[in-house]
Design a protein around this motif. Structure first.
Motif, PDB file in Angstrom:
ATOM      1  N   ASN A  15     -55.670 -91.413  12.289  1.00 17.01           N
ATOM      2  CA  ASN A  15     -55.916 -91.540  10.852  1.00 17.01           C
ATOM      3  C   ASN A  15     -56.678 -90.324  10.309  1.00 17.01           C
ATOM      4  N   GLU A  16     -57.687 -89.868  11.048  1.00 20.07           N
ATOM      5  CA  GLU A  16     -58.432 -88.686  10.601  1.00 20.07           C
ATOM      6  C   GLU A  16     -57.538 -87.457  10.549  1.00 20.07           C
ATOM      7  N   ALA A  17     -56.649 -87.311  11.527  1.00 19.67           N
ATOM      8  CA  ALA A  17     -55.729 -86.176  11.514  1.00 19.67           C
ATOM      9  C   ALA A  17     -54.797 -86.235  10.307  1.00 19.67           C
ATOM     10  N   ALA A  18     -54.312 -87.432   9.987  1.00 27.06           N
ATOM     11  CA  ALA A  18     -53.436 -87.575   8.825  1.00 27.06           C
ATOM     12  C   ALA A  18     -54.181 -87.265   7.529  1.00 27.06           C
ATOM     13  N   LEU A  19     -55.452 -87.697   7.430  1.00 27.15           N
ATOM     14  CA  LEU A  19     -56.234 -87.408   6.233  1.00 27.15           C
ATOM     15  C   LEU A  19     -56.496 -85.908   6.089  1.00 27.15           C
ATOM     16  N   LEU A  20     -56.797 -85.249   7.212  1.00 26.93           N
ATOM     17  CA  LEU A  20     -57.015 -83.806   7.158  1.00 26.93           C
ATOM     18  C   LEU A  20     -55.751 -83.077   6.719  1.00 26.93           C
TER      19      LEU A  20
ATOM     20  N   ARG B  94     -47.146 -80.920   4.940  1.00 22.24           N
ATOM     21  CA  ARG B  94     -46.064 -81.910   4.848  1.00 22.24           C
ATOM     22  C   ARG B  94     -45.983 -82.748   6.111  1.00 22.24           C
ATOM     23  N   THR B  95     -46.469 -82.217   7.223  1.00 23.29           N
ATOM     24  CA  THR B  95     -46.525 -82.942   8.483  1.00 23.29           C
ATOM     25  C   THR B  95     -47.907 -82.750   9.101  1.00 23.29           C
ATOM     26  N   VAL B  96     -48.240 -83.619  10.044  1.00 22.83           N
ATOM     27  CA  VAL B  96     -49.520 -83.506  10.741  1.00 22.83           C
ATOM     28  C   VAL B  96     -49.355 -82.515  11.881  1.00 22.83           C
ATOM     29  N   GLN B  97     -50.143 -81.462  11.865  1.00 22.55           N
ATOM     30  CA  GLN B  97     -50.007 -80.390  12.833  1.00 22.55           C
ATOM     31  C   GLN B  97     -51.030 -80.520  13.958  1.00 22.55           C
TER      32      GLN B  97
ATOM     33  N   ALA C 283     -53.306 -78.406  14.827  1.00 21.20           N
ATOM     34  CA  ALA C 283     -54.650 -78.021  14.379  1.00 21.20           C
ATOM     35  C   ALA C 283     -55.358 -79.183  13.694  1.00 21.20           C
ATOM     36  N   ASP C 284     -54.595 -80.035  12.999  1.00 23.47           N
ATOM     37  CA  ASP C 284     -55.201 -81.204  12.360  1.00 23.47           C
ATOM     38  C   ASP C 284     -55.755 -82.161  13.405  1.00 23.47           C
ATOM     39  N   PHE C 285     -55.022 -82.363  14.501  1.00 19.53           N
ATOM     40  CA  PHE C 285     -55.521 -83.228  15.569  1.00 19.53           C
ATOM     41  C   PHE C 285     -56.750 -82.617  16.236  1.00 19.53           C
ATOM     42  N   THR C 286     -56.738 -81.302  16.438  1.00 19.04           N
ATOM     43  CA  THR C 286     -57.888 -80.647  17.068  1.00 19.04           C
ATOM     44  C   THR C 286     -59.144 -80.796  16.222  1.00 19.04           C
TER      45      THR C 286
END
Length: 689
Positions: free
Chosen positions: A418-423, A430-433, A435-438
């Motif tokens: 959820n935090e990765a999607a919010l970032l 347009r997609t969760v990358q 770097a967003d997960f990191t």
């Protein structure tokens, strides 16, 4: 474990709470409030017109020619008609009359008047005067306002309206609770039909062992005759235990969804009320509803709220306590199940060790399922379930994320996704990358970045503190590899050093634990070596390493002076184990001496290590001051040290060291702090505090 993502087209689940809900009034509470306000305004308008007779100017009976009075107005021909009963006279002027004279604040101008006839006045002369001036005389009663009944109704109307509204709302609230005061003892369990539950075992991942244990329960609820004809009896109660977030509640819902039977869900704390006996009544009503709907499942969450051991000292309650009566009723109801009754009781708790033994005996909660944190493959499956509805970029490697999140449970992984999607949304992706997960992982594990402006001296001291942790972790055999070093403030920390093993750990040897103590001491010792003084920044480090050393001595038998004797409680917070006599003062003194021996030995080793590798320490500090954050490869390269990979054990166990800033009263509060994480250890080993 993880819940099913939304958007799969599953029908919304309907829940019942102790029966059918009463119909809701159109408009809700606002409609009732507006209705009452309108009635009050209407009452005020009617009463103001009915209770206030027509305004009349009160004039004297007689007087001077300059002052308006009744006799003078009659003589001037200004009186049209009068109404008289007794000594009171009311009438109408032909023209407006102001009395008292103009200029006074109490002056009133009107065409209607009233006066009083004095007792000494001659009625014959008055009658003659009225006849001479053509005044119409009516023998009707004066205008004294509305009748007595109307006055009472209008005067007490608002009070009556408010009382009626209170009675209406009281009955409505009582009806919503289940039918009045008699519903106080009815069960408040939420009921959902099996076909309406969107959760099945397909949505449960990472805990295959627990799922396999419950498959038999599902099969019995679907095909009870297969077991009963052979004399088999399904367990009446299943106890799910495990740390928070592992998915105990979700697993119970999945059982109901797979079996397709009614599911009664209730928290144990909802049974307990201030009135003794209410909890027991609710238990009886809950089991009655379940038997009527059989086959069915009763799920009681946080069972330890009412199931704590009776008479065990700490945490126990008296014989007349409401909780004990509720517990006794649960025991009775579970014993009262007929063998053919297809009602299964599933309970969840985080603390099975404090439950009453009567609950755990065969015939009650005789099947116990431990819901453990998932391993790497389990975390991978959980991530796949949670990312079903999340558009992922091509560079996202869920296997790599699962490998770098050891120790995380289903709730943690759900929060990470959820935090990765919010970032990604904030950044306009347009997609969760990847770097967003990191960045999301750093935020969840290390805390959010803080905008703190530090002086150059504070930044340099923070860099030496963090570099000390990192250098000790890089050079200590068996220590977890350093994954990231940063002097960017996060959460309460002025700097962070993150390390995690290559594989999950299920057992911890003495060398590994001593290595964690050394890593925790690295920041403090680095400040000693470089600056020759200390700050408050190592407060959390000291607390963590002291907890590890005390448990090594008092729980795990890693001290030759104490030997394999437990002198600490199972959670490491107290000096006793349940049922063990109090340890002597000399034993406690010996424990303190052994703790100091372990810590002092580690301190000496770390001091020697950092003095010998001062150049590596300075090199890493220079890179941190220049770049602020270093990843694993960059950190080892900046320190000039090779990456040493220990032989990987079975699976990884996450550890991180978070530097925390403790701004205690009376201290300068500027130094970077250190915090050794608390890894989740397997049962029988314990937690590192």
């Amino acid at each position: 474990m993880t819940p099913a993502p939304d958007g799969r087209g599953a029908p919304p689940r309907r829940q019942q709470r102790g029966g059918v809900r009463p119909p809701r009034m159109p408009g809700g509470r606002w409609g009732i409030l507006i209705f009452v306000l309108v009635l009050l305004a209407l009452n005020w308008w009617i009463s103001s017109r009915a209770l206030s007779p027509s305004e009349r100017v009160r004039v004297p009976y007689s007087g001077s020619a300059e002052t308006p009075n009744f006799i003078q107005e009659v003589r001037d021909g200004n009186v049209r008609e009068i109404f008289s009963t007794g000594a009171s006279i009311q009438g109408d002027f032909k023209r407006d009359v102001t009395y008292p004279p103009r200029g006074r604040e109490d002056s009133v101008t009107a065409t209607k008047f009233s006066t009083e006839v004095p007792a000494f006045a001659d009625p014959d002369q008055l009658t003659k005067l009225l006849q001479e001036n053509d005044v119409v005389v009516n023998a009707e009663p004066p205008d004294d306002g509305p009748s007595l009944l109307l006055s009472v109704l209008l005067g007490f109307g608002p009070v009556i309206l408010i009382i009626a509204l209170f009675v209406f709302l009281s009955r409505r609230m009582a009806g919503a609770a289940g039918g009045g005061m008699m519903s106080f003892g009815r069960s408040r369990a939420r009921r959902s039909e099996g076909g309406e539950s969107p959760v099945t075992f397909r949505d449960v991942a990472g805990i295959d062992e627990a799922e396999a244990e419950l498959n038999e329960i599902v099969d019995f609820l679907k095909n009870p005759d297969k077991y009963q004809r052979l004399g088999g009896k399904i367990p009446k109660g299943v106890l799910l235990s495990g740390q928070p977030g592992t998915g105990k509640t979700l697993l119970a819902r999945a059982v109901a969804g797979e079996a397709g039977v009614p599911f009664f869900s209730m928290s144990a704390s909802e049974f307990v009320e201030m009135i003794v006996g209410v909890g027991a009544s609710r238990v009886r009503d809950l089991f009655r509803q379940a038997k009527e709907a059989a086959p069915a499942i009763i799920f009681i969450d946080e069972l330890d709220a009412i199931g704590r051991a009776r008479g065990s000292g700490r945490g126990s309650f008296g014989g007349n306590d409401e909780r004990e009566q509720t517990l006794n009723q649960i025991l009775t109801e579970m014993d009262g199940f007929e063998p053919s009754t297809a009602v299964i009781v599933i309970a969840a708790t985080n603390r099975p060790e404090i439950l009453d033994q009567a609950l755990l005996r065969p015939g009650r909660f005789d099947r116990r399922v431990t819901v453990a944190p998932p391993d790497r493959n389990g975390r991978l499956m959980i991530l796949r379930v949670h990312t079903r509805s999340v558009p992922l970029a091509g560079d996202v490697d869920l296997e790599a994320i699962a490998s770098t999140t050891p120790g995380m449970v289903g709730a943690d992984l759900a929060n990470l996704v959820n935090e990765a999607a919010l970032l990604a949304a904030r950044r306009g992706h347009r997609t969760v990358q990847s770097a967003d997960f990191t960045d999301a992982l750093e935020k969840v594990v290390l805390g959010a970045e803080r905008r703190v402006v530090m002086s150059d001296d504070d930044r340099r001291r923070t860099a030496y503190h963090e570099a000390g942790h990192a250098i000790v972790g890089m050079l200590t055999p068996g220590a977890d590899p350093v994954r990231k070093v940063s002097i960017i403030p996060r959460g309460q920390a002025l700097g962070v050093t993150f390390s995690s093993p290559d594989a999950d750990k299920y057992n911890y040897d003495e060398r590994y634990l001593v290595g964690k103590i050394k890593v925790a001491l690295g920041g403090r010792v680095a400040e000693e070596v470089v600056y020759g003084d200390l700050t408050t920044g190592a407060e959390s480090d000291i607390q963590q390493l002291t907890g590890i050393a005390r448990q090594m001595v008092g729980r795990w038998g890693m001290s030759p002076a104490i030997g394999p004797i437990a002198v600490l409680s199972s959670d490491g917070a107290g000096p006793l184990l349940p049922g063990v006599a109090e340890t002597s003062e000399s034993t406690q003194r010996l424990v303190d001496e052994e703790v100091r021996r372990i810590v002092d030995g580690a301190h000496a080793d770390v001091t020697r290590l950092l003095r010998e590798h001062r150049e590596n320490l300075d090199s890493l500090v220079a890179a941190l001051l220049d770049r602020e954050t270093l990843d694993e490869a960059d950190a080892y390269e900046a320190a000039g040290l090779p990456e040493m990979r220990p032989a990987p054990p079975a699976e990884p166990e996450r550890t991180e060291r978070v530097a925390r800033d403790r701004d205690d009263a009376g201290t300068n509060g500027h130094g970077p702090g250190g915090d050794l994480s608390r890894p989740e250890l397997p049962p029988g080993v314990g937690d590192l505090r």
